[in-house]
Design a protein around this motif. Structure first.
Motif, short mmCIF file in Angstrom:
data_model
loop_
_atom_site.label_atom_id
_atom_site.label_comp_id
_atom_site.label_asym_id
_atom_site.label_seq_id
_atom_site.Cartn_x
_atom_site.Cartn_y
_atom_site.Cartn_z
N PHE A 80 -2.43 -1.28 -2.24
CA PHE A 80 -2.21 -2.95 -2.08
C PHE A 80 -3.31 -3.74 -1.95
CE2 PHE A 80 1.24 -0.97 0.51
CZ PHE A 80 2.49 -1.80 0.15
N GLU A 81 -4.38 -3.23 -2.22
CA GLU A 81 -5.24 -3.30 -1.51
C GLU A 81 -6.48 -3.83 -3.16
OE1 GLU A 81 -5.69 -0.71 1.56
OE2 GLU A 81 -4.80 -0.85 -0.08
N ALA A 82 -5.78 -2.99 -3.90
CA ALA A 82 -6.29 -3.21 -5.51
C ALA A 82 -5.23 -3.60 -6.57
CB ALA A 82 -6.85 -2.12 -6.16
N LYS A 83 -3.96 -4.26 -5.87
CA LYS A 83 -2.77 -5.02 -6.30
C LYS A 83 -2.21 -4.57 -7.42
CE LYS A 83 -4.57 -9.88 -5.49
NZ LYS A 83 -6.25 -9.11 -4.18
N PHE A 84 -2.45 -2.66 -7.29
CA PHE A 84 -1.84 -1.84 -8.38
C PHE A 84 -0.58 -2.20 -7.86
CE2 PHE A 84 -5.54 0.22 -8.66
CZ PHE A 84 -5.98 0.94 -10.22
N ASP A 85 0.66 -2.18 -6.68
CA ASP A 85 1.63 -2.61 -5.98
C ASP A 85 2.36 -3.31 -7.01
OD1 ASP A 85 0.02 -4.30 -4.69
OD2 ASP A 85 2.11 -5.38 -4.23
N LEU A 86 2.01 -4.40 -7.98
CA LEU A 86 2.39 -5.68 -8.29
C LEU A 86 2.58 -5.22 -10.31
CD1 LEU A 86 -0.26 -7.85 -8.75
CD2 LEU A 86 1.62 -8.15 -7.50
N PHE A 87 2.46 -3.91 -10.32
CA PHE A 87 2.75 -2.75 -11.43
C PHE A 87 4.00 -1.47 -11.20
CE2 PHE A 87 -1.69 -3.67 -11.79
CZ PHE A 87 -0.92 -5.11 -13.19
N CYS A 88 4.86 -1.55 -9.84
CA CYS A 88 5.56 -0.52 -9.68
C CYS A 88 7.02 -1.24 -9.38
CB CYS A 88 4.93 0.06 -8.35
SG CYS A 88 3.52 0.80 -8.46
N GLY A 89 7.71 -0.64 -9.67
CA GLY A 89 9.13 -1.27 -9.18
C GLY A 89 9.41 -0.87 -7.90
N ALA A 90 8.90 0.17 -7.15
CA ALA A 90 9.10 0.34 -5.89
C ALA A 90 8.07 0.73 -5.37
CB ALA A 90 10.12 0.70 -5.45
N THR A 91 7.50 0.25 -3.90
CA THR A 91 6.81 1.21 -3.24
C THR A 91 7.03 1.96 -1.97
OG1 THR A 91 6.41 -1.21 -2.50
CG2 THR A 91 5.17 -0.06 -4.01
N MET A 92 6.28 3.01 -1.34
CA MET A 92 6.63 4.08 -0.53
C MET A 92 5.06 4.08 0.02
SD MET A 92 8.47 7.86 0.12
CE MET A 92 9.53 7.14 -1.14
N VAL A 93 5.67 3.76 1.53
CA VAL A 93 4.13 3.91 2.47
C VAL A 93 4.37 5.24 3.57
CG1 VAL A 93 3.28 3.11 4.47
CG2 VAL A 93 2.93 1.94 2.94
N ALA A 131 -10.87 2.56 9.87
CA ALA A 131 -11.11 1.07 9.86
C ALA A 131 -10.89 0.33 9.01
CB ALA A 131 -12.38 0.94 11.13
N SER A 132 -12.41 0.99 7.54
CA SER A 132 -12.23 0.76 6.33
C SER A 132 -11.01 -0.21 5.68
CB SER A 132 -13.43 1.39 5.59
OG SER A 132 -12.53 2.19 5.64
N GLN A 133 -10.22 0.80 5.57
CA GLN A 133 -8.73 0.89 5.55
C GLN A 133 -7.97 -0.88 5.84
OE1 GLN A 133 -6.67 4.42 5.20
NE2 GLN A 133 -8.37 5.43 3.81
N MET A 134 -6.94 -0.70 4.89
CA MET A 134 -5.88 -1.86 5.51
C MET A 134 -4.99 -1.06 7.36
SD MET A 134 -2.77 -3.43 3.51
CE MET A 134 -3.56 -4.16 2.44
N PRO A 135 -5.03 -2.01 8.03
CA PRO A 135 -4.74 -0.92 8.88
C PRO A 135 -3.07 -0.59 8.34
CG PRO A 135 -5.03 -2.68 10.19
CD PRO A 135 -5.29 -3.28 8.41
N GLY A 180 1.53 -13.22 -1.32
CA GLY A 180 1.28 -14.18 -0.35
C GLY A 180 0.79 -13.24 0.63
N ALA A 181 2.17 -12.26 1.08
CA ALA A 181 1.92 -11.83 2.30
C ALA A 181 0.44 -10.46 2.09
CB ALA A 181 2.70 -10.74 2.53
N ARG A 182 0.17 -9.79 0.62
CA ARG A 182 -0.46 -9.11 0.77
C ARG A 182 -1.46 -9.74 0.93
NH1 ARG A 182 0.28 -7.71 -4.42
NH2 ARG A 182 -0.77 -9.92 -4.95
N GLU A 183 -1.96 -10.96 0.44
CA GLU A 183 -3.43 -11.72 0.22
C GLU A 183 -3.63 -12.10 1.90
OE1 GLU A 183 -5.32 -12.31 -1.77
OE2 GLU A 183 -4.66 -11.41 -3.36
#
Length: 247
Positions: free
Chosen positions: A129-142, A172-176, A241-244
């Motif tokens: 998400f931080e590098a916006k790679f999710d925009l190129f994915c059809g689905a995301t899994m955390v 702490a350096s990562q997105m929660p 919007g949510a990612r930003e």
């Protein structure tokens, strides 16, 4: 072909889930961004030269001495301690590595789309998400777990090289992880044992796996490109919007 973006926090179990997905019964092709990030900064690459030029003056032991075969490389623990204690320096490193990794990922995605014809390809990226790679994915899994368990696992795994302060800085350096979970299409909570994790992974894959008809249609280049573009636009407007906000 569904591009499934896989991410998580440090020591939440992402690598374990990646191993599960790339092994039977799933045997999904796996593109490991961490591995690519190591490859694009090997000695002789443009990434290596840029890192040494920028970070060398600040990290005296950045370059390892040659081994018995005369091979050298980056002192990754020293570089890690430096960037995890300095947000600006971490952004510089990401600006060097990310474009190289993106190109390597694209080449592998094209290969799997045109040659292997897999219905799902897993894109394993810590900074999805931080590098916006999710925009190129059809689905995301955390892959997520509780903060206390995350820290406990990190110290158990890397306590021989990390101090308590190092561990806290890296987390702490990562997105929660809670923020990543809110952005994801599927969340796999890894708070218990391996049997439960396997069951949750199976349910998650079943929920995102495309139909055989969708997979076949997407293999045809004009339709595949059109569907990929539609997916990009959908994710951009629904998630950006949510990612930003989170980053």
């Amino acid at each position: 072909m569904l591009v499934l973006g896989l991410t998580g926090g440090i020591a939440t179990g992402k690598s374990t889930v990646a191993s599960i997905l790339s092994s039977p019964p799933y045997s999904l092709p796996l593109i490991d961004a961490d591995q690519l990030a190591r490859e694009v900064v090997l000695p002789g690459t443009p990434g290596y030269a840029k890192i040494v030029a920028h970070f060398g003056p600040s990290i005296p032991d950045l370059v390892l001495p040659p081994d018995e075969q005369g091979k050298s490389g980056l002192n990754r623990p020293a570089l890690g301690r430096h960037i995890f204690a300095n947000d600006a320096e971490r952004r510089v490193l990401n600006a060097i590595i990310h474009p190289e990794v993106r190109r390597a990922i694209f080449r592998r995605l094209v290969y799997h789309w045109l040659v292997s014809r897999a219905d799902i390809v897993v894109l394993d990226i810590p900074l999805l998400f931080e590098a916006k790679f999710d925009l190129f994915c059809g689905a995301t899994m955390v892959v997520a777990c509780t903060p206390d368990l995350q820290r406990e696992r990190l110290m158990k795994r890397d306590g021989h090289v990390l101090t308590d302060k190092d561990a806290d800085q890296r987390i702490a350096s990562q997105m929660p992880i809670e923020d990543k979970a809110q952005l994801a299409d599927v969340v796999v909570w890894n708070n218990n044992g391996l049997d439960e994790l396997n069951a949750k992974v199976g349910a998650a894959i079943a929920s995102v796996r495309p139909s055989w008809l969708t997979t076949w249609v997407e293999w045809i280049p004009p339709f595949g490109l059109a569907m990929a573009l539609a997916c990009f636009v959908r994710r951009y407007f629904s998630k950006s919007g949510a990612r930003e906000k989170k980053t």
